[in-house]
Design a protein around this motif. Structure first.
Motif, PDB file in Angstrom:
ATOM      1  N   GLY A  26      23.802  42.438  40.617  1.00  0.00           N
ATOM      2  CA  GLY A  26      24.387  41.973  39.366  1.00  0.00           C
ATOM      3  C   GLY A  26      23.945  40.573  38.984  1.00  0.00           C
ATOM      4  N   GLU A  27      24.408  40.167  37.821  1.00  0.00           N
ATOM      5  CA  GLU A  27      23.984  38.887  37.250  1.00  0.00           C
ATOM      6  C   GLU A  27      24.311  37.695  38.140  1.00  0.00           C
ATOM      7  OE1 GLU A  27      25.053  36.205  33.374  1.00  0.00           O
ATOM      8  OE2 GLU A  27      25.047  38.384  33.143  1.00  0.00           O
ATOM      9  N   LYS A  28      25.457  37.694  38.752  1.00  0.00           N
ATOM     10  CA  LYS A  28      25.887  36.536  39.555  1.00  0.00           C
ATOM     11  C   LYS A  28      25.090  36.386  40.850  1.00  0.00           C
ATOM     12  CE  LYS A  28      29.976  34.209  41.267  1.00  0.00           C
ATOM     13  NZ  LYS A  28      31.417  34.225  41.373  1.00  0.00           N
ATOM     14  N   ARG A  29      24.816  37.512  41.553  1.00  0.00           N
ATOM     15  CA  ARG A  29      24.151  37.431  42.856  1.00  0.00           C
ATOM     16  C   ARG A  29      22.671  37.775  42.810  1.00  0.00           C
ATOM     17  NH1 ARG A  29      27.359  40.272  47.237  1.00  0.00           N
ATOM     18  NH2 ARG A  29      25.897  39.137  48.536  1.00  0.00           N
ATOM     19  N   SER A  54      15.897  36.697  48.216  1.00  0.00           N
ATOM     20  CA  SER A  54      16.658  36.651  46.966  1.00  0.00           C
ATOM     21  C   SER A  54      16.486  35.261  46.371  1.00  0.00           C
ATOM     22  CB  SER A  54      18.139  36.951  47.212  1.00  0.00           C
ATOM     23  OG  SER A  54      18.762  35.867  47.869  1.00  0.00           O
ATOM     24  N   ASN A  55      17.176  35.007  45.278  1.00  0.00           N
ATOM     25  CA  ASN A  55      17.102  33.671  44.681  1.00  0.00           C
ATOM     26  C   ASN A  55      17.788  32.617  45.535  1.00  0.00           C
ATOM     27  OD1 ASN A  55      15.620  34.523  42.487  1.00  0.00           O
ATOM     28  ND2 ASN A  55      17.419  34.965  41.253  1.00  0.00           N
ATOM     29  N   THR A  56      18.582  33.039  46.515  1.00  0.00           N
ATOM     30  CA  THR A  56      19.301  32.073  47.352  1.00  0.00           C
ATOM     31  C   THR A  56      18.950  32.156  48.834  1.00  0.00           C
ATOM     32  OG1 THR A  56      21.153  33.613  47.631  1.00  0.00           O
ATOM     33  CG2 THR A  56      21.291  32.048  45.790  1.00  0.00           C
ATOM     34  N   THR A  57      18.240  33.194  49.265  1.00  0.00           N
ATOM     35  CA  THR A  57      18.014  33.404  50.694  1.00  0.00           C
ATOM     36  C   THR A  57      16.632  33.963  50.979  1.00  0.00           C
ATOM     37  OG1 THR A  57      20.346  33.957  50.941  1.00  0.00           O
ATOM     38  CG2 THR A  57      18.912  34.600  52.735  1.00  0.00           C
TER      39      THR A  57
END
Length: 81
Positions: free
Chosen positions: A35-38, A59-62
């Protein structure tokens, strides 16, 4: 170890996939949209029968990378110092 950087997760996953394919590994990629948030998680396993294997999750964070290499045949006791 944690480091904050900005990266294009899709491009990084594609780079891993191309590298491992060029090294002769069979790569099985997948994507999961949280989804948009994660965002989107790009992942893959890569292996070669009887040889090394690897996996990634990006991902964008990991970014997580795991590489396994088979041990040499025999035992450490078989070798003299």
């Amino acid at each position: 170890m944690t480091a904050r950087i900005r990266t294009d997760a899709k491009q990084l996953a594609t780079t891993f996939q191309r590298f491992w394919t060029a090294e002769g590994l069979t790569v099985s990629p997948s994507t999961t949209d949280f989804g948009e948030k994660r965002g989107i998680l790009y992942s893959a396993t890569a292996d070669e029968a009887g040889a090394a294997s690897a996996a990634y999750q990006v991902s964008n964070t990991t970014v997580a990378i795991r590489v396994l290499s088979p041990c040499a045949a025999g035992s450490l006791d078989d070798y003299e110092e």
